[in-house]
Design an enzyme around this catalytic site. Structure first.
Site, mmCIF file in Angstrom:
data_model
loop_
_atom_site.group_PDB
_atom_site.id
_atom_site.type_symbol
_atom_site.label_atom_id
_atom_site.label_comp_id
_atom_site.label_asym_id
_atom_site.label_seq_id
_atom_site.Cartn_x
_atom_site.Cartn_y
_atom_site.Cartn_z
ATOM 1 N N HIS A 134 46.020 -39.468 30.002
ATOM 2 C CA HIS A 134 47.473 -39.398 29.877
ATOM 3 C C HIS A 134 48.071 -40.479 30.754
ATOM 4 O O HIS A 134 47.558 -40.756 31.831
ATOM 5 C CB HIS A 134 47.973 -38.010 30.328
ATOM 6 N N ASP A 171 47.212 -32.003 23.861
ATOM 7 C CA ASP A 171 46.743 -31.978 22.478
ATOM 8 C C ASP A 171 45.297 -31.557 22.321
ATOM 9 O O ASP A 171 44.826 -31.376 21.200
ATOM 10 C CB ASP A 171 46.924 -33.368 21.849
HETATM 11 N N1 ACO Z 1 38.549 -41.925 26.119
HETATM 12 C C1 ACO Z 1 37.836 -42.887 26.749
HETATM 13 N N2 ACO Z 1 38.341 -43.750 27.639
HETATM 14 C C2 ACO Z 1 39.649 -43.632 27.928
HETATM 15 C C3 ACO Z 1 40.457 -42.637 27.336
HETATM 16 C C4 ACO Z 1 39.862 -41.775 26.397
HETATM 17 N N3 ACO Z 1 40.583 -40.833 25.793
HETATM 18 N N4 ACO Z 1 41.717 -42.769 27.797
HETATM 19 C C5 ACO Z 1 41.718 -43.780 28.660
HETATM 20 N N5 ACO Z 1 40.456 -44.320 28.750
HETATM 21 C C6 ACO Z 1 40.028 -45.407 29.628
HETATM 22 C C7 ACO Z 1 40.489 -46.756 29.112
HETATM 23 O O1 ACO Z 1 39.518 -47.331 28.257
HETATM 24 C C8 ACO Z 1 40.678 -47.512 30.404
HETATM 25 O O2 ACO Z 1 39.404 -47.867 30.869
HETATM 26 P P1 ACO Z 1 39.184 -49.254 31.705
HETATM 27 O O3 ACO Z 1 40.026 -49.097 32.951
HETATM 28 O O4 ACO Z 1 37.715 -49.311 31.965
HETATM 29 O O5 ACO Z 1 39.677 -50.349 30.815
HETATM 30 C C9 ACO Z 1 41.236 -46.472 31.371
HETATM 31 O O6 ACO Z 1 40.718 -45.215 30.878
HETATM 32 C C10 ACO Z 1 42.758 -46.408 31.417
HETATM 33 O O7 ACO Z 1 43.235 -46.228 30.085
HETATM 34 P P2 ACO Z 1 44.578 -46.853 29.534
HETATM 35 O O8 ACO Z 1 44.520 -46.906 28.041
HETATM 36 O O9 ACO Z 1 44.890 -48.115 30.260
HETATM 37 O O10 ACO Z 1 45.621 -45.747 30.009
HETATM 38 P P3 ACO Z 1 47.073 -45.575 29.435
HETATM 39 O O11 ACO Z 1 47.844 -44.859 30.478
HETATM 40 O O12 ACO Z 1 47.625 -46.868 28.939
HETATM 41 O O13 ACO Z 1 46.868 -44.655 28.131
HETATM 42 C C11 ACO Z 1 46.551 -42.787 26.719
HETATM 43 C C12 ACO Z 1 47.030 -43.286 28.092
HETATM 44 C C13 ACO Z 1 47.175 -43.650 25.601
HETATM 45 C C14 ACO Z 1 47.011 -41.347 26.528
HETATM 46 C C15 ACO Z 1 45.006 -42.895 26.673
HETATM 47 O O14 ACO Z 1 44.441 -42.099 27.697
HETATM 48 C C16 ACO Z 1 44.434 -42.484 25.312
HETATM 49 O O15 ACO Z 1 44.369 -43.311 24.403
HETATM 50 N N6 ACO Z 1 44.010 -41.184 25.138
HETATM 51 C C17 ACO Z 1 43.536 -40.704 23.872
HETATM 52 C C18 ACO Z 1 44.711 -40.426 22.950
HETATM 53 C C19 ACO Z 1 45.475 -39.170 23.343
HETATM 54 O O16 ACO Z 1 44.911 -38.112 23.614
HETATM 55 N N7 ACO Z 1 46.821 -39.295 23.337
HETATM 56 C C20 ACO Z 1 47.725 -38.149 23.621
HETATM 57 C C21 ACO Z 1 48.459 -38.364 24.908
HETATM 58 S S1 ACO Z 1 49.421 -36.942 25.273
HETATM 59 C C22 ACO Z 1 50.758 -37.102 24.286
HETATM 60 O O17 ACO Z 1 51.205 -38.120 23.917
HETATM 61 C C23 ACO Z 1 51.382 -35.876 23.907
#
Ligand code: ACO
Length: 428
Positions: free
Chosen positions: A307, A364
């Site tokens: 998140h 979610d």
């Molecule tokens: N699975 C694997 N790796 C992940 C995940 C995941 N679900 N989420 C983040 N990471 C990793 C990224 O690859 C990144 O790794 P790195 O530092 O080695 O490059 C690090 O964790 C940080 O991730 P970011 O994408 O930079 O974090 P950001 O804050 O931009 O994104 C987000 C948050 C979009 C929610 C992300 O965690 C994600 O895509 N999760 C899966 C989708 C999801 O569940 N979305 C619902 C969010 S809740 C809502 O909107 C109601």
């Protein structure tokens, strides 16, 4: 004396005030930055460090895993309030008295219909259309049938706009579902409570009486409360920015629905369930999918994990996980997907990759499992999220307009070509 932040740039020092929120959050107020520095701006793609507004609606502390609506904890609201009370609280700032709630409920009932001509618009969609696209379009179309501008300085007009959208939006939600399922379009039943009525419209079939199921209606009510607001997320910021151009409430909400649709936001609940189904179909090997999620050459992400703001347990996920157990037990549903979800969660919470990046289950991760147990089709999950988020969007739009916020218009750093002469088509 209040705090100040000092910026030093090219030998010059500039002072900026530091704003403090009621929960001791601090922000450097850079409103004058460009003017005093002769053109300097800040750059922050994704707004990870940017506060777009001051807001009195929702407080969340992602490090501690705290979520409060108007000062009330999400845990207490989920246990003691119903969805309409929470909607009132979010929008008007205080919990309603019995009399206020009764009036609110009655006023919403009176507006619980949509123009019959809306059906022509619905007819224009193919049955295969995603219900989020249908919902966004129908919400936008509502404007044509309710072209009454709202004087934002009039409490009365504001109240009736709020009532109208809270009354009509659930009908659009239900019709988007009915279209997809090839079912007749049901109407509101004024004798029922807000959430029970929605449930009835969703599941009433022409050949049998609707049977109320308290477990199901309560679970639905609870899920809607948990989704009701989440401060300046992608869809809410969209609602505020569209509304800041003085586009109306329905137009702003319609844009919010589109923003919510994406799999990185509200669309994640559908993506989670599809992921869990795929893992079950693939033999339930959670380790394989954990490895994929960690592999930087693989686009797969563990949906429902991570998140932007929570770097700790999402408090909503904790409530939903418990509710999923209870609802499945009460309904006598034995869903292998719940076991796979629990297995994945356990592995992720013990895995260094997830620990290092502070990736926890979000709202979610378990919500789809409950929706599925309630008989709601997977492609409707994000629509249910939109239904829950509606009061939050309304509250944020109302606050933004009442505070007379300026039009949202970020700047950029241009990285394109410098001035060059036009090239005649023959010479390209
Ligand atoms: N699975 C694997 N790796 C992940 C995940 C995941 N679900 N989420 C983040 N990471 C990793 C990224 O690859 C990144 O790794 P790195 O530092 O080695 O490059 C690090 O964790 C940080 O991730 P970011 O994408 O930079 O974090 P950001 O804050 O931009 O994104 C987000 C948050 C979009 C929610 C992300 O965690 C994600 O895509 N999760 C899966 C989708 C999801 O569940 N979305 C619902 C969010 S809740 C809502 O909107 C109601």
């Amino acid at each position: 004396m209040s705090d100040k932040a000092i910026l030093e740039y090219k030998g010059q020092k500039y002072e900026f005030p530091v704003v403090e929120g009621s929960e001791n959050e601090h922000a450097i107020d850079i409103k004058t930055l460009r003017a005093v520095t002769g053109g300097l701006i800040t750059i922050d793609p994704g707004y990870k460090n940017t506060g777009s507004c001051e807001s009195a609606i929702t407080f969340l502390d992602g490090e501690k895993g705290i979520l409060r609506y108007r000062g009330y904890s999400i845990e207490e609201l989920a246990e003691k309030a119903d969805f309409l009370e929470v909607a009132y609280l979010l929008i008007f700032g205080e919990l309603p008295s019995k009399k206020e709630l009764q009036k609110f409920n009655n006023d919403i009932r009176e507006e619980s219909y949509v123009d019959e001509e809306m059906k022509n618009i619905l007819d224009g969609f193919p049955k295969s259309a995603h219900p989020m696209g249908v919902l966004s379009s129908l919400t936008s179309a509502l404007i044509a049938f309710n072209p009454i501008p709202v004087d934002i300085d009039s409490e009365e007009e504001m109240y009736s706009a709020v009532v109208r959208i809270l009354a009509k939006f659930p009908i659009l939600v239900v019709w988007a579902l009915s279209k997809r399922q090839g079912m007749p379009l049901n109407y509101s039943d004024g004798r029922l409570g807000y959430v029970e009525n929605i449930h009835k419209m969703m599941f009433k079939r022409p050949h049998r009486e609707y049977q109320k199921n308290k477990v199901v209606v309560d679970a639905l009510d609870n899920l809607l409360i948990l989704h009701a607001d989440h401060e300046q997320n992608c869809s809410t910021s969209t609602v505020r920015i569209v509304g800041s151009s003085h586009a109306g409430l329905f137009a702003s909400i319609s844009a919010g629905v589109s923003a919510l649709w994406g799999p990185l936001h509200g669309g994640a609940n559908q993506a989670v369930l599809e992921m869990l189904e795929a893992i079950v179909a693939d033999g339930g090997d959670t380790k394989k999918y954990m490895a994929k999620a960690k592999d930087k050459n693989d686009p797969f992400r563990l949906m429902g994990f991570g998140h932007r703001v929570y770097k700790n347990f999402d408090p909503r996920a904790k409530i939903i996980k418990k509710a999923a157990d209870e609802v499945l037990h009460d309904l006598g549903v034995d869903d292998p997907i719940l076991e796979v979800a629990k297995g994945l969660e356990k592995e992720a919470l013990e895995d260094q990759y997830f620990i290092d990046r502070k990736l926890y289950p979000n709202v979610d991760f378990y919500s789809g499992i409950i929706y599925r147990a309630l008989g709601i089709p997977t492609e409707m999950f994000t629509v249910m999220f939109a239904l829950g988020r509606l009061p939050g969007w309304i509250a944020q739009w109302r606050e933004m307009r009442q505070r007379k916020e300026p039009i949202g218009r970020p700047r950029q750093i241009y990285i394109g070509e410098n001035l060059r002469p036009f090239v005649d088509i023959e010479k390209r």
